[in-house]
Design a protein around this motif. Structure first.
Motif, PDB file in Angstrom:
ATOM      1  N   ILE A   1       0.904  -1.195   0.105  1.00 30.75           N
ATOM      2  CA  ILE A   1       0.020   0.008  -0.021  1.00 30.75           C
ATOM      3  C   ILE A   1       0.891   1.254  -0.078  1.00 30.75           C
ATOM      4  N   GLU A   2       0.402   2.174  -0.817  1.00 30.70           N
ATOM      5  CA  GLU A   2       1.336   3.402  -0.940  1.00 30.70           C
ATOM      6  C   GLU A   2       1.294   4.208   0.654  1.00 30.70           C
ATOM      7  N   ASN A   3       2.368   5.053   0.523  1.00 31.23           N
ATOM      8  CA  ASN A   3       2.381   5.874   1.710  1.00 31.23           C
ATOM      9  C   ASN A   3       2.885   5.247   2.777  1.00 31.23           C
ATOM     10  N   ASN A   4       3.629   4.243   2.544  1.00 31.73           N
ATOM     11  CA  ASN A   4       4.261   3.212   3.773  1.00 31.73           C
ATOM     12  C   ASN A   4       5.169   4.086   4.411  1.00 31.73           C
ATOM     13  N   VAL A   5       5.473   3.666   5.751  1.00 35.27           N
ATOM     14  CA  VAL A   5       6.512   4.412   6.518  1.00 35.27           C
ATOM     15  C   VAL A   5       7.910   4.198   6.188  1.00 35.27           C
ATOM     16  N   ALA A   6       8.709   5.127   5.800  1.00 41.59           N
ATOM     17  CA  ALA A   6      10.096   5.060   5.330  1.00 41.59           C
ATOM     18  C   ALA A   6      10.957   4.376   6.424  1.00 41.59           C
ATOM     19  N   GLY A   7      11.583   3.425   5.888  1.00 39.02           N
ATOM     20  CA  GLY A   7      12.615   2.792   6.774  1.00 39.02           C
ATOM     21  C   GLY A   7      11.989   1.446   7.413  1.00 39.02           C
ATOM     22  N   ALA A   8      10.678   1.324   7.534  1.00 43.38           N
ATOM     23  CA  ALA A   8      10.043   0.002   7.786  1.00 43.38           C
ATOM     24  C   ALA A   8      10.304  -1.103   6.977  1.00 43.38           C
ATOM     25  N   SER A   9      10.086  -2.402   7.575  1.00 39.52           N
ATOM     26  CA  SER A   9      10.019  -3.488   6.820  1.00 39.52           C
ATOM     27  C   SER A   9       8.731  -3.730   6.001  1.00 39.52           C
ATOM     28  N   ILE A  10       8.959  -3.715   4.593  1.00 38.79           N
ATOM     29  CA  ILE A  10       7.849  -3.873   4.147  1.00 38.79           C
ATOM     30  C   ILE A  10       7.441  -5.382   3.647  1.00 38.79           C
ATOM     31  N   PHE A  11       8.401  -6.179   3.389  1.00 38.49           N
ATOM     32  CA  PHE A  11       8.450  -7.794   3.296  1.00 38.49           C
ATOM     33  C   PHE A  11       9.550  -8.259   3.464  1.00 38.49           C
ATOM     34  N   SER A  12       9.493  -9.735   3.411  1.00 39.53           N
ATOM     35  CA  SER A  12      10.646 -10.518   3.287  1.00 39.53           C
ATOM     36  C   SER A  12      10.676 -11.535   2.573  1.00 39.53           C
ATOM     37  N   VAL A  13      11.965 -12.030   2.293  1.00 40.83           N
ATOM     38  CA  VAL A  13      12.068 -13.129   1.374  1.00 40.83           C
ATOM     39  C   VAL A  13      13.003 -14.257   2.016  1.00 40.83           C
ATOM     40  N   SER A  14      12.704 -15.202   1.409  1.00 38.81           N
ATOM     41  CA  SER A  14      13.392 -16.354   2.396  1.00 38.81           C
ATOM     42  C   SER A  14      13.757 -17.710   1.567  1.00 38.81           C
TER      43      SER A  14
ATOM     44  N   HIS B   1      14.677  -9.789   5.397  1.00 35.70           N
ATOM     45  CA  HIS B   1      13.672  -8.747   5.714  1.00 35.70           C
ATOM     46  C   HIS B   1      14.100  -7.458   4.905  1.00 35.70           C
ATOM     47  N   ILE B   2      13.414  -6.917   4.142  1.00 29.74           N
ATOM     48  CA  ILE B   2      13.512  -5.807   3.240  1.00 29.74           C
ATOM     49  C   ILE B   2      12.616  -4.833   3.628  1.00 29.74           C
ATOM     50  N   SER B   3      13.370  -3.492   3.667  1.00 35.97           N
ATOM     51  CA  SER B   3      12.800  -2.434   4.191  1.00 35.97           C
ATOM     52  C   SER B   3      13.110  -1.378   3.158  1.00 35.97           C
ATOM     53  N   ALA B   4      12.168  -0.322   3.015  1.00 35.50           N
ATOM     54  CA  ALA B   4      12.013   0.753   2.114  1.00 35.50           C
ATOM     55  C   ALA B   4      12.702   2.146   2.450  1.00 35.50           C
ATOM     56  N   LEU B   5      13.433   2.848   2.015  1.00 30.01           N
ATOM     57  CA  LEU B   5      14.044   3.788   2.718  1.00 30.01           C
ATOM     58  C   LEU B   5      13.061   5.068   2.447  1.00 30.01           C
ATOM     59  N   LYS B   6      12.165   5.139   1.587  1.00 28.80           N
ATOM     60  CA  LYS B   6      11.112   6.150   1.480  1.00 28.80           C
ATOM     61  C   LYS B   6       9.899   5.508   1.104  1.00 28.80           C
ATOM     62  N   SER B   7       8.842   6.389   1.150  1.00 27.78           N
ATOM     63  CA  SER B   7       7.498   6.172   1.015  1.00 27.78           C
ATOM     64  C   SER B   7       6.847   6.402  -0.297  1.00 27.78           C
ATOM     65  N   PHE B   8       6.179   5.120  -0.829  1.00 25.49           N
ATOM     66  CA  PHE B   8       5.852   5.170  -2.129  1.00 25.49           C
ATOM     67  C   PHE B   8       4.700   5.851  -2.618  1.00 25.49           C
ATOM     68  N   ASP B   9       4.375   6.330  -3.779  1.00 25.15           N
ATOM     69  CA  ASP B   9       3.191   7.055  -4.077  1.00 25.15           C
ATOM     70  C   ASP B   9       2.839   6.542  -5.343  1.00 25.15           C
ATOM     71  N   PHE B  10       1.476   5.699  -5.105  1.00 18.57           N
ATOM     72  CA  PHE B  10       0.981   5.081  -6.348  1.00 18.57           C
ATOM     73  C   PHE B  10       1.001   5.723  -7.505  1.00 18.57           C
ATOM     74  N   GLU B  11       0.514   7.019  -7.254  1.00 19.68           N
ATOM     75  CA  GLU B  11       0.147   7.844  -8.541  1.00 19.68           C
ATOM     76  C   GLU B  11       1.505   8.022  -9.297  1.00 19.68           C
ATOM     77  N   THR B  12       2.768   8.068  -8.513  1.00 20.64           N
ATOM     78  CA  THR B  12       4.008   8.238  -9.257  1.00 20.64           C
ATOM     79  C   THR B  12       4.697   6.975  -9.724  1.00 20.64           C
ATOM     80  N   LEU B  13       4.515   6.152  -8.868  1.00 28.97           N
ATOM     81  CA  LEU B  13       5.120   4.540  -9.022  1.00 28.97           C
ATOM     82  C   LEU B  13       4.070   3.382  -8.745  1.00 28.97           C
ATOM     83  N   LYS B  14       3.810   2.853 -10.046  1.00 30.94           N
ATOM     84  CA  LYS B  14       2.888   1.793  -9.646  1.00 30.94           C
ATOM     85  C   LYS B  14       3.317   0.354  -9.370  1.00 30.94           C
TER      86      LYS B  14
END
Length: 801
Positions: free
Chosen positions: A467-480, A517-530
């Motif tokens: 979901i867009e507008n995620n918290v920057a720096g938080a774990s968004i998902f993980s691979v195993s 665990h993968i974390s995003a360093l920025k918040s995503f915007d659906f309207e900018t990047l889908k």
């Protein structure tokens, strides 16, 4: 007797007193007088005058109490106090008093008092020949074999004579004969007679001799005693037992039951009687274990098994057998019995592990030696032939060595620890005996791990919805990933693969190397990047390390973060406000104007609904909630006002709705004014429409070509897709909120398409329902979807124009 005992006691007491007194006074007579008399003299026989010999005055003897004291228990002598003479009081038997051949002495003490004196007297009792020699038995019998050699000595009973000296036994004599004589052996005190064979006997001439042995003493007159001697001549045992063979060969099976008779000896002796009676014995010189294994019946000659006969201990036993007759002396014959032991298959094979590698690497090549074994069997011949095998089901086999019954256990094929990490190798050794015996040996083998497995992802590619507008720096998902190896070979680290040209694009992603665990360093915007895609590399810690990649597709999901934007009406100053003029004579249903709005969000978040917030006359105007069209509800009357204000609220269908308002001023004019205004508008509109028509034709042609290309691409994509459907957003970037708009997504095994509102006047849709959701069939039958997309595209095109 009682009186004599009391007298002796009294005398002993007096002697003790006198001796004590004598010691105190220091006076003692040291003179010793010696007399000699023969035994058996009569009582009152005078031995000698003691007083005269000592030198006493005869007249003082009574006053001084002159008396004799004997050290023996019997009083053999007394002294006469009147004349001082010593005489025999009791008959003396020398043989009773003094045994032996030495001198027989009796010591006496002569005691006088006033003053006390002690004198010693010794009386020697001499022997007289008053006993005859006597033998302990009257007869003595000898059994002498006829073959006895001359010179053979046979001891006779010795005679006994209690007299001593010359009166004792002097010699032995034998009645005259031709075959025997007497020989005397002198010992310390005795003379022992022997019967000596002078000449060989002949039983056939005379089988018995009766002789008399006479013992004679040296007294005068001589005395003698006799012994009758009987000599029985025995038959000569001149034939020894004879066996039919010197060596007997027999064979028995090992483990023959104890007590089993295995052979019977048979020896013969031509002699008669006891000389021909035979007894069998085992020789005394055999090994000790033979006596424990076999026994021989001395009468029947049967050889029986006594213990456990084991071929593996010894395969041949040699028994020396003696046959003895009962002759005197007995004669013996000998033979040998060789007992051969026949092997029986009573020992199972033995498996010995010479060396063993308990751990084998899984990358070992076929033929790798893991163990050396040897087999053996204590049995003999075919019973010791061994067949060695490995049970099926294991990747190992036996390789025979140059040496018999020696094998190598080797790998038969490549090993795979991940398939099976432990093996129990069962080795079977079976001999060829009847019945065959078997032995099993189990080897426990552990397979050691090598780094031969790459990290494995369950799915590739991976798809994540964020979901867009995620918290920057938080774990968004993980691979195993998983690795079938062990320990360091299975320790996995993760990293994002950053290819050339993607460093900036993927710089906003960070991965924990240990847990994926993968974390995003920025918040995503659906309207900018889908959507975006990247690769993760999983690497194990083996040597050398192995790795694998997984493609990660990330789809950004829309949030209702954009409020509707009013596209029409828009005033010159940019506010959502417009003025519409309509003739007063229009009928009900006349289209006054259409409010157009746009929402950058999609789906429900971009689904716009229109409503009248403010209107001067509710009976005059109506608003289509889905299209934004404002139409008249009735005809105008003379009393209706000339100007009406309509405030329209446009809101989306997000969980938290966002909205915008537009104001439309409707002016009611007379028909003439309306026509004039319409003429001006028509002229401008004709010019504009001429240009629009040209562009419309170009656009329709382009759209047709693009539509055909899209259909072809869509069919190709549908044919190339796997059964694992993924959700893709099909959206129109020019969507203005009033056109047909759709979003496709997947739930379970079905695909759905959400269609934005494009409905007729008066239609209603309950918010939150699936009234505007179409269930799509399988991807192979997408003609409905294509038609729907085509219709929405055409509607979008015409309305946009």
């Amino acid at each position: 007797m009682e009186t004599e005992r009391q007298n002796r006691t009294r005398v002993c007491s007096w002697i003790s007193v006198y001796v004590a007194v004598l010691l105190l006074l220091g006076k003692r007579a040291l003179a010793e007088i010696r007399y000699s008399i023969p035994e058996e003299v009569k009582e009152e026989t005078v031995v000698g005058n003691v007083a005269r010999d000592i030198g006493f005055d005869v007249t003082s003897l009574i006053g001084r109490r002159f008396r004799v004291v004997s050290e023996s228990k019997d009083t053999f002598f007394e002294v006469n106090e009147d004349n001082g003479s010593l005489h025999v009081h009791k008959k003396i038997d020398r043989e009773e008093l003094c045994q032996g051949s030495g001198a027989c002495l009796i010591e006496l003490k002569i005691i006088v008092e006033n003053p006390l004196e002690v004198h010693y007297v010794v009386v020697e009792v001499t022997d007289v020949n008053d006993h005859s020699p006597s033998f302990p038995e009257k007869e003595q019998t000898f059994e002498i074999a006829e073959h006895t050699l001359p010179g053979k000595r046979f001891q006779l009973h010795a005679a006994n004579d209690p007299d001593s000296g010359i009166n004792s036994i002097r010699t032995y004599t034998l009645t005259s004969n031709d075959h025997f004589e007497v020989d005397i052996r002198q010992s310390d005190e005795d003379k022992i007679p022997f019967l000596v064979l002078k000449k060989s006997l002949d039983r056939e001439q005379k089988n018995k001799y009766s002789l008399m042995v006479t013992a004679v003493d040296g007294g005068k007159p001589q005395r003698s005693g006799t012994l009758n001697v009987s000599i029985i001549v025995l038959d000569s045992n001149d034939n020894r037992p004879i066996f039919s063979k010197e060596i007997y060969q027999i064979a028995i099976q090992e483990n023959t039951p104890v007590g089993t008779s295995i052979f019977k000896m048979n020896a013969t002796d031509p002699d008669e009687g006891s000389n021909g009676e035979i007894e069998y014995t085992l020789a005394k010189t055999l090994r000790r274990n033979i006596y424990d294994l076999f026994e021989l019946d001395k009468l029947s000659g049967e050889i029986r098994v006594k213990g456990n006969v084991d071929y593996e201990d010894n395969d041949v036993y040699k028994l020396d057998v003696e046959a003895s007759d009962k002759g005197t002396p007995p004669l013996t014959g000998e033979c040998r019995v060789n007992i051969k032991i026949i092997d029986v298959n009573d020992n199972p094979p033995q498996i010995e592990v010479t060396s063993l590698s308990n751990t084998v690497s899984e990358d070992s090549k076929p033929g790798t030696v893991i163990s050396l074994i040897s087999v053996k069997d204590k049995d003999y011949g075919v019973n010791s032939k061994i067949i060695t095998t490995i049970h099926d089901g294991v990747p190992f086999e036996l390789k025979s060595s140059y040496k018999e019954n020696t094998y190598s256990v080797v790998t038969r094929e490549f090993l795979n620890r991940e398939k099976l990490s432990h093996y129990e190798i069962t080795i079977k050794a079976t001999d060829c005996g009847e019945p065959p015996l078997s032995t099993f040996k189990t080897l426990n083998i552990e397979i050691s791990d090598v780094n031969d497995n790459r990290p494995h992802f369950e799915k590739n590619p991976l798809e994540f919805y964020l979901i867009e507008n995620n918290v920057a720096g938080a774990s968004i998902f993980s691979v195993s990933a998983t690795d079938n190896d062990l320990n360091d070979n299975a320790a996995i680290t993760y990293r994002v693969l950053r290819e050339r040209g993607q460093n900036d694009k993927m710089s906003f992603l960070n991965i924990n190397a240990d847990n994926g665990h993968i974390s995003a360093l920025k918040s995503f915007d659906f309207e900018t990047l889908k959507t975006f895609q990247f690769q993760v590399v999983a690497t194990d810690s083996g040597t050398p390390s192995l790795s694998s990649n997984v493609t990660v597709n990330v789809f950004i999901m829309d949030q209702n973060d954009n409020a509707p934007v009013i596209l029409y009406p828009v005033s010159s100053n940019g506010s959502a406000e417009g003025v519409e003029e309509i003739p007063r004579n229009v009928n009900a249903g006349h289209l006054v104007t259409k409010v157009r709005a746009y929402d950058a969000d999609i789906g429900y978040n971009g689904w716009l609904l229109f409503s009248l917030q403010e209107v001067t006359d509710h009976t005059l105007f109506g608003l289509d909630r889905y299209t934004g069209q404002i139409r008249t509800l009735r005809s105008f009357t003379e009393t209706d006002e000339a100007e009406h204000k309509l405030v329209i609220l446009v809101k989306d269908n997000g969980n938290v709705s966002l909205s915008a308002t537009a104001t439309v001023i409707v002016k009611v004019v007379e028909p003439k004014e309306a026509f004039a205004a319409s003429d001006v508008k028509s002229t401008a509109k004709d010019e504009e429409e001429n240009d629009v028509t040209f562009y419309l034709m170009i656009t329709l042609g382009s759209v047709s070509v693009l539509f055909i290309i899209s259909i072809i691409v869509l069919i190709a994509m549908q044919c190339s897709k796997t059964t694992d459907y993924t959700s893709k957003y099909l959206q129109d970037t020019n969507y203005d909120g009033t056109l047909c708009h759709s979003i496709q997504y997947r739930s379970g095994d079905k695909r759905y398409m959400l269609v934005g509102p494009r409905m007729s006047i008066g239609s209603t849709i309950v918010p939150g329902s699936h009234a505007n959701t179409l269930v799509l069939p399988d991807r192979r039958g997408t003609s409905g979807e294509v038609r729907l997309q085509k219709r929405c595209f055409i509607q979008y095109f015409f309305i946009s124009v």
